[in-house]
Design an enzyme around this catalytic site. Structure first.
Site, short mmCIF file in Angstrom:
data_model
loop_
_atom_site.label_atom_id
_atom_site.label_comp_id
_atom_site.label_asym_id
_atom_site.label_seq_id
_atom_site.Cartn_x
_atom_site.Cartn_y
_atom_site.Cartn_z
N LYS A 25 52.96 53.02 39.94
CA LYS A 25 52.87 53.28 38.48
C LYS A 25 51.40 53.22 38.04
O LYS A 25 50.91 54.09 37.35
CB LYS A 25 53.67 52.22 37.73
CG LYS A 25 53.30 52.06 36.27
CD LYS A 25 54.11 51.01 35.55
CE LYS A 25 53.50 49.64 35.56
NZ LYS A 25 52.49 49.39 34.52
N ASN A 26 50.67 52.19 38.51
CA ASN A 26 49.30 51.98 38.03
C ASN A 26 48.28 52.91 38.67
O ASN A 26 47.09 52.82 38.33
CB ASN A 26 48.90 50.52 38.18
CG ASN A 26 49.67 49.64 37.18
OD1 ASN A 26 50.32 50.16 36.28
ND2 ASN A 26 49.63 48.35 37.37
N CYS A 119 50.09 41.97 24.34
CA CYS A 119 51.48 41.99 24.81
C CYS A 119 51.83 40.54 25.16
O CYS A 119 51.04 39.62 24.92
CB CYS A 119 51.62 42.90 26.02
SG CYS A 119 50.76 42.26 27.44
N ARG A 124 44.78 40.94 25.56
CA ARG A 124 44.43 42.24 26.17
C ARG A 124 43.38 43.00 25.33
O ARG A 124 43.61 44.09 24.86
CB ARG A 124 45.67 43.10 26.37
CG ARG A 124 46.89 42.41 26.96
CD ARG A 124 46.80 42.08 28.43
NE ARG A 124 46.63 43.20 29.31
CZ ARG A 124 47.63 43.89 29.87
NH1 ARG A 124 48.85 43.60 29.56
NH2 ARG A 124 47.39 44.88 30.69
N ASP A 309 49.91 40.48 39.28
CA ASP A 309 51.20 41.16 39.06
C ASP A 309 52.28 40.72 40.04
O ASP A 309 53.43 41.13 39.90
CB ASP A 309 51.02 42.68 39.15
CG ASP A 309 50.24 43.21 37.98
OD1 ASP A 309 49.82 44.37 38.02
OD2 ASP A 309 50.03 42.45 37.01
N ARG A 401 60.20 49.86 33.02
CA ARG A 401 58.87 50.45 32.81
C ARG A 401 58.17 50.68 34.15
O ARG A 401 57.36 51.59 34.29
CB ARG A 401 57.99 49.52 31.99
CG ARG A 401 58.39 49.37 30.56
CD ARG A 401 57.43 48.50 29.82
NE ARG A 401 56.07 49.02 29.96
CZ ARG A 401 54.99 48.43 29.42
NH1 ARG A 401 55.14 47.31 28.74
NH2 ARG A 401 53.80 48.95 29.57
C1 EPZ Z 1 45.64 46.45 34.79
O1 EPZ Z 1 45.63 46.05 33.44
C2 EPZ Z 1 47.09 46.68 35.15
N1 EPZ Z 1 47.65 47.75 34.31
C3 EPZ Z 1 47.89 45.38 34.94
O2 EPZ Z 1 49.21 45.62 35.40
C4 EPZ Z 1 47.27 44.28 35.82
O3 EPZ Z 1 47.94 43.06 35.56
C5 EPZ Z 1 45.78 44.13 35.48
O4 EPZ Z 1 45.11 45.41 35.63
C6 EPZ Z 1 45.07 43.12 36.38
O5 EPZ Z 1 45.21 43.54 37.71
C7 EPZ Z 1 47.37 49.04 34.64
O6 EPZ Z 1 46.67 49.33 35.61
C8 EPZ Z 1 47.99 50.08 33.76
P1 EPZ Z 1 42.16 44.15 33.18
P2 EPZ Z 1 44.21 45.97 32.64
O7 EPZ Z 1 41.39 44.93 32.19
O8 EPZ Z 1 43.28 47.00 33.12
C9 EPZ Z 1 40.24 41.03 30.19
C10 EPZ Z 1 51.54 45.69 35.28
O9 EPZ Z 1 52.34 44.76 35.37
N2 EPZ Z 1 39.66 42.17 29.45
O10 EPZ Z 1 41.79 44.22 34.63
O11 EPZ Z 1 44.53 45.95 31.17
C11 EPZ Z 1 41.76 40.98 30.06
O12 EPZ Z 1 42.13 40.34 28.86
C12 EPZ Z 1 50.29 45.53 34.45
O13 EPZ Z 1 51.67 46.81 35.86
C13 EPZ Z 1 38.82 41.92 28.36
O14 EPZ Z 1 38.57 40.77 27.99
O15 EPZ Z 1 43.70 44.54 33.07
C14 EPZ Z 1 42.16 40.19 31.29
O16 EPZ Z 1 42.01 38.82 31.01
C15 EPZ Z 1 50.30 44.22 33.67
N3 EPZ Z 1 38.28 42.98 27.70
C16 EPZ Z 1 41.12 40.60 32.33
O17 EPZ Z 1 40.04 41.22 31.60
C17 EPZ Z 1 38.52 44.27 28.07
O18 EPZ Z 1 37.97 45.20 27.43
C18 EPZ Z 1 41.63 41.60 33.37
O19 EPZ Z 1 42.23 42.63 32.67
C19 EPZ Z 1 39.38 44.51 29.17
C20 EPZ Z 1 39.93 43.44 29.85
#
Ligand code: EPZ
Length: 423
Positions: A25-26, A119, A124, A309, A401
């Protein structure tokens, strides 16, 4: 609002058999948004038919693209794209809609994307996305809850991420491949899904070096072209299934189409806990449990560390291990909501900030529980398979999802699981 769809699982029976992992999916979500970078016809193979993919395709269709599944090929035609505003009613269903920000900036020079809400698992924020896109010369403002980006001319820059954020790296890749000049992304995410997007962009004509490392080098190109590409297998779905044999005394299943090289850390953890893992061939593993499971410690971290995840799913496994296990969640501030539901089933888990302390083994008892997010829902399915008697899981749309044909796959392993949806 409580959803009307629920799973009924009669657990306690050891599962056996084979299961084939679907496309990731990702990886499919960024691939769909990347079709905005070059007008034309794309063919994506092995796309999982899950809700998030259909939401992403509905957004693309709203912008003027056409898509259809021809057998197991997803055909997308973006030659008719004329809109650049992502509708709220679609975007708010899925945080990954943020990927349209980089794709619209790169492909159309402008865009309007509703600010993705938080969420269950955390706030996020998207500040890293906005900072990186601005450094590439885009102007991003927040207008009534929508992110409005203007990027008539993107110029390469050196971008240093505060954290190796997955979708931030993906957005910056999509914007920088059509920027003028060179871009360097430091502290970049190394997840296989990020590498996959980079490979797709390279196939489209982009010049990228360092994918999978912490520094990525991009040389901007004027034009890219549409492509055909096969989506990589879903390592999180694979990891979810690999937990199953550990839930029963004599559990054993074969997982096919598994991306073994993306799963080294979870596989090492399963072996540490006491599962036997046999390589049947380069994409097939046989996983079995022999004897008692051992408690362990898990620290989630960006790839190649233990994936956040898979944290909820491994927590269920550790309820069956002897002794005290500790899980530390380092990516999201609220990713233990499932613990309350597991404790209703008889688990003994205490949460202190970002740490869950699991005392095992505990015998799980079927109960009514609710999915709070996608992976928490998957964990509750695993708990239901393990528990005696019947478990009812509410809010199963959240699970659908990200898991394709989950009920059929589990039934093929001998699970007694049914979907009930009251009209
Ligand atoms: C991706 O989300 C995945 N989603 C998530 O999978 C996964 O849990 C996550 O990466 C971590 O591996 C998709 O790929 C669609 P991040 P993403 O930005 O990109 C902080 C699932 O179950 N952050 O790597 O949103 C954030 O709050 C989903 O399939 C900021 O502070 O995750 C988090 O603490 C759930 N500011 C950390 O970085 C920003 O602008 C990592 O988040 C962006 C992120």
């Amino acid at each position: 609002m409580e959803s009307m769809k629920k799973y009924l699982i009669k657990g306690g029976k050891p599962l056996r058999g084979e299961v084939k992992v679907s496309g990731a999916k990702n990886a499919a979500l960024p691939a769909i948004s990347a079709t905005l970078l070059a007008k034309g016809t794309y063919r994506l193979k092995n796309v999982p038919r899950v809700r998030d993919v259909f939401v992403m395709l509905s957004i693309l269709e709203y912008l003027g693209a056409k898509w259809e599944f021809e057998k197991d090929i997803l055909k997308i035609d973006t030659s008719g794209i004329f809109k650049t505003e992502v509708p709220y009613e679609l975007a708010h269903q899925m945080r990954a809609s943020i990927l349209f920000l980089g794709a619209l900036a790169g492909g159309m020079g402008e865009g309007r994307v509703p600010m993705p809400g938080g969420c269950a698992i955390g706030k996020r924020p998207v500040d890293f996305h906005l900072k990186g896109l601005s450094l590439l010369g885009a102007e991003v403002i927040l207008d009534h809850g929508d992110l409005v980006i203007k990027a008539p001319k993107l110029k390469g820059a050196t971008l240093i991420l505060d954290f190796p954020s997955v979708t931030t790296t993906e957005n910056l890749l999509m914007a920088s491949v059509v920027s003028e000049g060179e871009t360097v992304i430091k502290n970049a995410a190394r997840e296989p899904e990020v590498v996959f997007l980079g490979e797709m962009l390279k196939k489209m004509g982009a010049e990228i070096k360092g994918l999978g490392e912490d520094t990525i080098y991009i040389k901007g190109k004027k034009r890219l072209k549409s492509v055909e590409i096969e989506i990589i297998p879903d390592r999180i779905e694979a990891g979810t299934f690999m937990v199953i044999p550990g839930l029963f005394e004599e559990g054993e299943i074969i997982v096919k189409n598994i991306p073994v090289h993306y799963l080294e850390t979870p596989i090492q953890k399963l072996v540490e806990i006491g599962l036997k893992i046999e390589k049947v061939d380069k994409e097939t593993l046989k996983i079995k449990r022999v004897g008692a499971l051992k408690s362990t410690k898990i620290f989630t971290s960006p790839f190649p560390g233990f994936p956040t995840d898979l944290q909820p799913q491994f927590a269920v496994l550790l309820t069956q291990a002897e002794g005290i296990s500790i899980i530390t969640e380092n990516l999201f501030e609220n990713r233990f909501l499932y613990v309350f539901e597991l404790n209703r089933m008889g688990a003994d888990i205490k949460v202190e900030n970002r740490t869950a302390i699991i005392r095992g083994p505990t015998s799980l008892e079927g109960s009514p529980v609710k999915a709070t997010d996608l992976r928490a829902g998957a964990a509750l399915v695993l708990a239901g398979l393990c528990a005696k008697n019947t478990t009812t899981i509410y809010n199963v749309e959240l699970i659908e999802r990200g898991y394709e044909n989950l009920i059929d796959k589990l039934k093929n392993l001998g699970a007694e699981i049914t979907l009930e949806s009251k009209k």
